[in-house]
Scaffold this active site. Structure first.
Site, mmCIF file in Angstrom:
data_model
loop_
_atom_site.group_PDB
_atom_site.id
_atom_site.type_symbol
_atom_site.label_atom_id
_atom_site.label_comp_id
_atom_site.label_asym_id
_atom_site.label_seq_id
_atom_site.Cartn_x
_atom_site.Cartn_y
_atom_site.Cartn_z
ATOM 1 N N HIS A 157 0.847 -1.195 0.000
ATOM 2 C CA HIS A 157 0.000 0.000 0.000
ATOM 3 C C HIS A 157 0.880 1.241 0.000
ATOM 4 C CE1 HIS A 157 1.180 -0.525 4.179
ATOM 5 N NE2 HIS A 157 0.893 0.746 4.387
ATOM 6 N N ASP A 170 0.808 5.265 1.780
ATOM 7 C CA ASP A 170 0.160 5.975 2.886
ATOM 8 C C ASP A 170 -0.545 7.209 2.331
ATOM 9 O OD1 ASP A 170 1.225 4.123 4.605
ATOM 10 O OD2 ASP A 170 2.944 5.362 5.167
ATOM 11 N N HIS A 194 4.777 0.111 -0.081
ATOM 12 C CA HIS A 194 5.539 -0.703 0.849
ATOM 13 C C HIS A 194 4.645 -1.777 1.454
ATOM 14 C CE1 HIS A 194 3.851 2.796 2.935
ATOM 15 N NE2 HIS A 194 3.815 2.079 4.047
ATOM 16 N N ARG A 248 7.785 -8.559 15.733
ATOM 17 C CA ARG A 248 8.222 -7.233 15.289
ATOM 18 C C ARG A 248 7.226 -6.206 15.799
ATOM 19 N NH1 ARG A 248 7.369 -3.794 10.691
ATOM 20 N NH2 ARG A 248 9.224 -2.546 10.226
#
Length: 337
Positions: free
Chosen positions: A209, A211, A266, A276
């Site tokens: 996607h 941002d 990304h 993570r």
């Protein structure tokens, strides 16, 4: 962790990616020292070439970073039944596996919060046995410092591009009505995936996607997983670095610069054995703000590439699409050929 049945886990696998055809010219992620006077030109070049870069000497106190990560891990370590009391997100609150309302899924749990200092987190954080105001104070300290750094970067970009006023971008984040949000993601280990990982299959942590906001400021722990899309369509893994911040150009900044700056696509790949944690500040304009290419950046016979729209219109459109959709496509001007 939620145990998914084997048939269900298949929906979390990524389609095979386009391989990098020339690894000898694999690019290096721009590293920019914000304390150096030459950082301005490096920032502009990184926004034009990548839409993504790493910054050091950023001025965000280490104690703010460590406190927030500690509090976030405390929250995510709670039993699922406890965390779910802080959800489902509407849009703020706790979410697990489901991203948005259009069918996107990821091997992730998250907490999405309003980035305004006066926001009340009681509903989301009352799950803590301790005083939830502790978490709110930690978030506010961190977000305030990160927003200051984001505004400094935006003003350095404006300086280098000779834009007036200098705060042409940063004022949108500083506005009392700024529609900025803060997100903490936790990508859980997935032992069931270990054999697939050895066979080269990738598990979707957060799907590809861009941002939609102006700028995104990302920090994560020492577990890798973030990947960015290069211009040839291949994907590049971003090495983990818990001491630095990564910056994304958002769709709105791409529009305001008439395409000079690139909003990078990304994604995050989940890990079979390591968790993570990432913390992202999304700097957005007020809902009523009109987004359009800046007149001073349209030179000579150059045309505006985008129709004017309000942030509310774009946000509504973006969140009604799938993650991987070309969200800006609906707002591009069609030029006669």
């Amino acid at each position: 962790m939620v145990a998914l049945s084997k048939p269900s886990i298949e929906q979390f696998f990524m389609k095979p990616s386009k391989p990098n055809t020339n690894p000898l010219i694999f690019p290096t992620i721009p590293l920019i020292d914000l304390s150096k006077p030459e950082s301005k030109q490096h920032l502009v070049k990184a926004c034009q070439d990548f839409g993504f870069f790493k910054v050091v000497n950023h001025g965000v106190p280490t104690k703010f970073i460590k406190k927030l990560e500690s509090e976030a891990l405390k929250f995510f370590s709670s039993p699922l039944s406890t965390k779910e009391k802080a959800g489902p997100p509407d849009p703020f609150g706790y979410g697990n596996k489901r991203i948005g309302r259009n069918g996107d899924v990821g091997w992730v749990e998250y907490l999405l919060l309003n980035a305004k200092p006066e926001s009340d987190y009681q509903r989301y954080l009352s799950v803590f046995e301790e005083n939830p105001e502790i978490f709110q104070g930690v978030v506010n300290d961190y977000v305030t410092a990160v927003k200051k750094m984001a505004c400094e970067i935006l003003e350095l970009l404006a300086d280098e591009m000779k834009l007036q006023p200098r705060n042409v971008f940063s004022k949108l984040l500083m506005d009392e009505q700024s529609d900025s949000v803060f997100r903490v993601n936790h990508y859980l280990p997935c032992p069931e995936f270990q054999e697939n990982e050895r066979n080269g299959r990738k598990l979707v942590g957060f799907g590809e996607h861009t941002d939609p906001q102006i700028i995104s400021v990302l920090r994560s722990n020492n577990t890798s997983g973030l990947e960015i899309s290069l211009r040839d369509g291949s994907w590049m893994s971003v090495p983990a670095d818990s001491d630095s911040f990564f910056i994304n150009v958002g769709d709105s900044l791409q529009v305001m610069t008439n395409g000079r700056f690139k909003s990078v696509k990304h994604r995050v790949v989940a890990n079979s054995t390591k968790s993570r944690v990432s913390m992202i500040y999304f700097g957005g304009p007020p809902l009523s703000e009109k987004i359009a290419p800046l007149p001073s950046l349209i030179q000579g016979e150059e045309d505006s590439l985008y129709k004017e729209f309000t942030w509310f219109e774009y946000k509504k459109s973006a969140f009604n699409t799938r993650l991987a959709d070309n969200r800006l496509g609906l707002f591009e001007k069609i030029t006669a050929t």
